[in-house]
Enzyme design. Sequence first.
Site, mmCIF file in Angstrom:
data_model
loop_
_atom_site.group_PDB
_atom_site.id
_atom_site.type_symbol
_atom_site.label_atom_id
_atom_site.label_comp_id
_atom_site.label_asym_id
_atom_site.label_seq_id
_atom_site.Cartn_x
_atom_site.Cartn_y
_atom_site.Cartn_z
ATOM 1 N N LYS A 111 0.839 -1.208 0.000
ATOM 2 C CA LYS A 111 0.000 0.000 0.000
ATOM 3 C C LYS A 111 0.873 1.257 0.000
ATOM 4 O O LYS A 111 0.571 2.241 -0.679
ATOM 5 C CB LYS A 111 -0.912 -0.012 1.224
ATOM 6 C CG LYS A 111 -1.749 1.247 1.390
ATOM 7 C CD LYS A 111 -2.574 1.200 2.657
ATOM 8 C CE LYS A 111 -3.338 2.527 2.847
ATOM 9 N NZ LYS A 111 -4.147 2.513 4.094
ATOM 10 N N HIS A 115 -17.207 -28.126 -35.857
ATOM 11 C CA HIS A 115 -18.151 -27.119 -35.352
ATOM 12 C C HIS A 115 -18.830 -27.541 -34.052
ATOM 13 O O HIS A 115 -20.044 -27.477 -33.910
ATOM 14 C CB HIS A 115 -19.199 -26.790 -36.417
ATOM 15 C CG HIS A 115 -18.616 -26.136 -37.631
ATOM 16 N ND1 HIS A 115 -17.769 -25.063 -37.569
ATOM 17 C CD2 HIS A 115 -18.770 -26.419 -38.950
ATOM 18 C CE1 HIS A 115 -17.409 -24.708 -38.805
ATOM 19 N NE2 HIS A 115 -17.994 -25.519 -39.658
#
Length: 528
Positions: free
Chosen positions: A135, A282
């Site tokens: 941080k 497909h």
Amino acid sequence: MKKKKQIIQTAIISVFNKCKLVKFATGLLRNNIKIFSTSGTRSELNKNNIQTYHINRLTQYPEIMNGQIKTIHPKIFGGILGNKKKYFDVIQQYQILTIDMVIVNFYPFNNIDKNIDIEKMIDIGGPAIVRAAAKNYKNVIVITNILDYEKVLHEIYNTNSVSIKTRLQLAYKAFDYTMNYDYNILKYYSSKMKSLYANQKKHFFPKQLNLQYIKKQKLKYGENPHQKSVFYIKKKNSFTGTIGSFKQLHGTLLSYNNISDANIALECVNQFDKPACVIVKHGSPCGAAISKNIQISYLLAYNSDPISSFGGVIGFNNIIDDDTIRLILEKQFVEVIVGPEITPQGLQSIQKKKNIKLLICGYCNKKNISSLELHSVNNGLLVQQNNIVNNHIHDWVVVSKKIPSDLEKKNALFLWKIVKFVKSNAIAYGNNFHTISIGSGQTSRIDAVKIANTKYCSEYKKIDCKKQNIIMASDAFFPFRDSVDLASVVGVSCIIQPGGSIRDSEVIQAVNDHNISMIYTGIRNFKH
């Protein structure tokens, strides 16, 4: 005005993985960086004549509860989060030493040792100080990966500091590291939760689904050339025999459809112990077979529908040999070949065709098959149990007057395993453990039967199937008897289907009228 460099003076080290630690700590001391460390790390460094200060020099408090509490202290977090300019008065008042560098890593829960008490190994303070340092990356350098030691030392040697760009990269890695750490602990507790539900009929689905995938590679395009696409795989959990484990040994860049069809081909052939081949086009199998070797299996699968096989994906469950590759190249144009292994001669033959994509995935361990299937929808995710129910012959019910022979039952089982991968509505014809015609992806079952009949009777059919010996598999029940009537025209002798229609009595009457045997499985096999 150029920003003044931040001189590094203090570091906290507390690591489980002590690889490269001595060299790194030595480098810090050479740059006059004062090191504070926890007991385990300090002991390792002291053994190598590297003098450090114990962490309690900062806290004035001992490590307690078997070391569970050692870094959780206001002076530690004040030193990491403190900014000398912003909090000068607080730092002076409480005599807080500011910390310039934090080096921390934890027990690796992605590789759980069964002999270790896992809950005792869960780190609390470590992730907290890593997050605090990340941080405040503009003021604190955080290192969680030992591979970053050398890079950081190099910058310190040359500039006596670390660039803001590197600090940001390290902070990003730190948050990613703590996230993965928490995720692996979550998986551990999730497995414990699942064990509580193991004897219950309901499948355990967590209230919140936490998924982690990493990008394996970019793809040529998505379902269509104007759609961008990439392939992600499950992080640190890519089992052999799955599409996520593939290595591309030859060919051009894969597309979205290549991966999708190759996955279907693999999942289908991996159901069988005998040498199997399936050709997918497909999103649906157009031919499949099992035989004494993969060359014969391929030929039978190809002959099922030579037209649809053009440009398809061919999957195998056994080592791919040179004779099979040569046969494929002689018979058809192929997009992708996928299997567990290939012989050196087979690889040499396939390399003569630069565009054929060869994917080698290793052999499948059926215990490692994912229990869940995921499908994304707009702003959501559909999750279901994988369709891996073992439906055995002894679970079936014969509802016709005519009793199927043992051979018909075995062929019916083969087709039942194939039809569950065929797009619904799905009809598959076959005999002698190979498909001879498949009708798929229709909005009505009778249309799927019509397509299967048309393909079977086509002038392009290269195989000789004796009438009255054709097995028919239907992925769902027949809503009317018309599908049975139409199937009888081409000589279907046995039908396998789930049953469950409100007109089952009419359908059973139809098979009896045509002297066809019919098996109910009680399980539907839709594939959408």
